[in-house]
Design an enzyme around this catalytic site. Sequence first.
Site, short mmCIF file in Angstrom:
data_model
loop_
_atom_site.label_atom_id
_atom_site.label_comp_id
_atom_site.label_asym_id
_atom_site.label_seq_id
_atom_site.Cartn_x
_atom_site.Cartn_y
_atom_site.Cartn_z
N HIS A 65 0.83 -1.20 0.00
CA HIS A 65 0.00 0.00 0.00
C HIS A 65 0.87 1.25 0.00
O HIS A 65 2.04 1.20 0.36
CB HIS A 65 -0.95 0.01 1.20
CG HIS A 65 -0.26 -0.19 2.52
ND1 HIS A 65 0.10 -1.44 2.98
CD2 HIS A 65 0.16 0.69 3.45
CE1 HIS A 65 0.70 -1.31 4.16
NE2 HIS A 65 0.75 -0.03 4.46
N GLY A 66 0.24 2.32 -0.43
CA GLY A 66 0.96 3.58 -0.46
C GLY A 66 0.01 4.75 -0.54
O GLY A 66 -1.14 4.60 -0.95
#
Length: 156
Positions: A67-68
């Site tokens: 994720h980011g």
Amino acid sequence: MQLSDLLSPDCTKCAVEGASKKRLLETISAIAAPKLVGITKHDIFESLINRERLGSTGIGLGIAIPHGRLANATQPVAVLMTLEQPIEFDAIDNQPVDIVFALLVPESEHENHLNTLATVAKRMNNKECTRSLRDAHSDQELYTMFVSEDQAPECN
């Protein structure tokens, strides 16, 4: 927020070839980029790889949730994949990964980001759900199993 609000059929891929963690993150970036106006594959890849440098997002049991956060994103986007062959991902249990749920969110949506990650982790912790995902034979079947309460109650 419902996971079906984040994940679309065109961001769901079954039996993907993922020779390495880096290659897999590049593939996720290429799939997600068209959904994020004004954000490039490179921007997405950098966000994902920077998060991985903090520690692996391999949560164990063959599952990773890379994720980011993206400064210029206006909406969250998810990518779901099963892999043709498990790959090394530096997971917390040192097991290779074959299910990947990637989440990209606007930088300002920190709380939603954490809540969504918790929801995904809970769903992926359900052995019936992950078994169903691993048994999917097409992109559409994988998508339906993940988001549909009617057809996949064990995943909800």
